[in-house]
Design an enzyme around this catalytic site. Structure first.
Site, mmCIF file in Angstrom:
data_model
loop_
_atom_site.group_PDB
_atom_site.id
_atom_site.type_symbol
_atom_site.label_atom_id
_atom_site.label_comp_id
_atom_site.label_asym_id
_atom_site.label_seq_id
_atom_site.Cartn_x
_atom_site.Cartn_y
_atom_site.Cartn_z
ATOM 1 N N GLU A 1 39.995 15.617 79.812
ATOM 2 C CA GLU A 1 40.845 16.679 80.127
ATOM 3 C C GLU A 1 39.890 17.276 81.261
ATOM 4 O O GLU A 1 40.349 18.684 81.345
ATOM 5 C CB GLU A 1 41.185 17.235 78.732
ATOM 6 C CG GLU A 1 41.969 16.220 78.030
ATOM 7 C CD GLU A 1 42.580 17.410 77.252
ATOM 8 O OE1 GLU A 1 43.384 18.299 76.794
ATOM 9 O OE2 GLU A 1 43.128 16.674 75.815
ATOM 10 N N ASP B 1 54.078 20.189 76.639
ATOM 11 C CA ASP B 1 53.856 18.470 76.770
ATOM 12 C C ASP B 1 55.472 17.558 77.599
ATOM 13 O O ASP B 1 55.053 17.352 78.609
ATOM 14 C CB ASP B 1 53.722 17.768 75.299
ATOM 15 C CG ASP B 1 52.294 16.462 75.544
ATOM 16 O OD1 ASP B 1 53.292 15.868 76.360
ATOM 17 O OD2 ASP B 1 52.190 16.300 74.445
ATOM 18 N N GLU C 1 53.912 8.906 72.323
ATOM 19 C CA GLU C 1 54.697 9.797 72.612
ATOM 20 C C GLU C 1 55.531 8.608 74.073
ATOM 21 O O GLU C 1 55.848 7.783 73.202
ATOM 22 C CB GLU C 1 53.266 9.744 74.420
ATOM 23 C CG GLU C 1 52.401 11.181 74.402
ATOM 24 C CD GLU C 1 53.311 12.026 75.019
ATOM 25 O OE1 GLU C 1 54.832 11.511 75.123
ATOM 26 O OE2 GLU C 1 52.659 12.922 75.267
ATOM 27 N N ASN D 1 51.776 15.283 82.515
ATOM 28 C CA ASN D 1 52.940 15.347 81.716
ATOM 29 C C ASN D 1 54.417 15.205 82.351
ATOM 30 O O ASN D 1 54.675 14.500 82.514
ATOM 31 C CB ASN D 1 52.799 16.632 80.359
ATOM 32 C CG ASN D 1 52.086 15.974 78.633
ATOM 33 O OD1 ASN D 1 52.192 15.075 78.719
ATOM 34 N ND2 ASN D 1 50.966 16.251 78.849
ATOM 35 N N ARG E 1 42.709 8.452 82.401
ATOM 36 C CA ARG E 1 43.680 6.915 81.626
ATOM 37 C C ARG E 1 44.699 7.511 82.102
ATOM 38 O O ARG E 1 45.451 8.937 82.841
ATOM 39 C CB ARG E 1 43.560 6.706 80.220
ATOM 40 C CG ARG E 1 43.942 8.524 79.667
ATOM 41 C CD ARG E 1 44.103 8.565 77.937
ATOM 42 N NE ARG E 1 44.566 9.541 77.460
ATOM 43 C CZ ARG E 1 45.799 10.402 77.526
ATOM 44 N NH1 ARG E 1 46.519 9.602 77.422
ATOM 45 N NH2 ARG E 1 45.565 11.430 76.450
ATOM 46 N N ASN F 1 49.299 8.854 81.341
ATOM 47 C CA ASN F 1 49.697 9.451 80.517
ATOM 48 C C ASN F 1 51.470 9.681 81.357
ATOM 49 O O ASN F 1 52.073 7.858 80.827
ATOM 50 C CB ASN F 1 49.073 11.121 81.224
ATOM 51 C CG ASN F 1 49.329 11.747 79.247
ATOM 52 O OD1 ASN F 1 48.733 11.424 78.229
ATOM 53 N ND2 ASN F 1 49.610 12.623 79.788
#
Length: 280
Positions: free
Chosen positions: A116, A191, A15, A143, A95, A97
């Site tokens: 999620e 994303d 990522e 995101n 967490r 992102n």
């Protein structure tokens, strides 16, 4: 437009690609393996650094080192590798992102729940002094984040919405959220994103095996198929900011493509925008 292989890797959840012009390196993370990777296209040199927690993003700091979006908050690595917490706010089941640095040197950091759960994530602005301003308190999978060439617009993705949204941006808070582009579920899930010098917005489609470019008016301009099922994010890099680097993932796939988890590149994809370093 043809893709090429930049870095062969088996990242679980690659990522957050970011170009660091000072070092001439691409920085990216493997969230679930708690790793920060770098890659120098000029000579192929790579580094890998372990973090103590799952790491959602790593961005350059103005004075050297990195700011990192970690499971329990935002931390700082100094030029010598020393670590300190800037913001520590652990929440069970949550967490970090994706994150991005705004034109004024602040970090815009997203969170999500591991399961999620809808509305379980946030988007916050972290000032260089550690001041936290929660901008969105009901995100699900926070995101992609990016700014228009004139910095007057901020683009944002909460993946389950299936949209890229846009806000008017005043340097401190994003307001008047509205849809910029909708991605049909059959095409994948939006994303990470990158904005180019013409105001085009590039988005990686999780589960869709492609990246798309939307023109500045929100119309679909280009679709680039990729060999992997789950591209995660994209960023312009290289000395002229013309190459689009794309991170990918293996997680959740019973038979991932051999290149899943690697970093791909679209050479000469366009003209990217210079990034910003965290001012703290």
């Amino acid at each position: 437009m043809r893709w090429d292989l930049a870095v062969r890797e088996a990242a679980v959840l690659g990522e957050g690609p970011t170009w660091d012009p000072v070092t001439g390196r691409l920085i990216w993370v493997d969230i679930l393996s708690s790793r920060i990777h770098t890659y120098a296209p000029s000579d192929g040199r790579r580094t890998v650094m372990a973090t103590e927690q799952h790491v959602g993003a790593a961005k350059p700091r103005a004075g050297g080192g990195l700011v990192v979006n970690l499971r329990d908050g935002v931390g700082l690595y100094g030029p010598d590798g020393g670590f300190s917490w800037l913001v520590r706010d652990p929440v069970a089941g949550r967490r970090a992102n994706d994150a991005a640095v705004s034109p004024d040197g602040a970090l815009w950091a997203g969170t999500m729940r591991y399961d999620e759960a809808p509305g379980g994530g946030t988007l916050s602005r972290i000032g260089p002094d550690g001041t936290v301003t929660e901008v969105l308190g009901d995100a699900s999978v926070s995101n992609g984040i990016g700014w228009s060439p004139d910095s007057r617009l901020m683009y944002y993705i909460d993946t389950p919405t299936g949209r890229i949204d846009v806000f008017d941006f005043d340097g401190q808070l994003a307001e008047e959220r509205r849809p910029f582009a909708a991605i049909p579920a059959t095409a994948g899930h939006p994303d990470g994103l990158a904005v180019d010098g013409e105001g085009g917005v590039w988005v990686a489609l999780w589960g869709g095996g492609a990246v798309r470019r939307y023109a500045a008016d929100g119309t679909l301009d280009l679709i680039v198929p990729l060999p992997v099922r789950c591209p995660t994010a994209c960023a312009f890099g290289g000395p002229d900011l013309t190459d689009l680097y794309i991170t990918t993932a293996r997680v959740g796939q019973s038979a991932p493509h051999p290149l899943a988890g690697s970093v791909l590149v679209l050479p000469g994809a366009g003209r990217g925008l210079p990034g910003f370093a965290f001012a703290g």
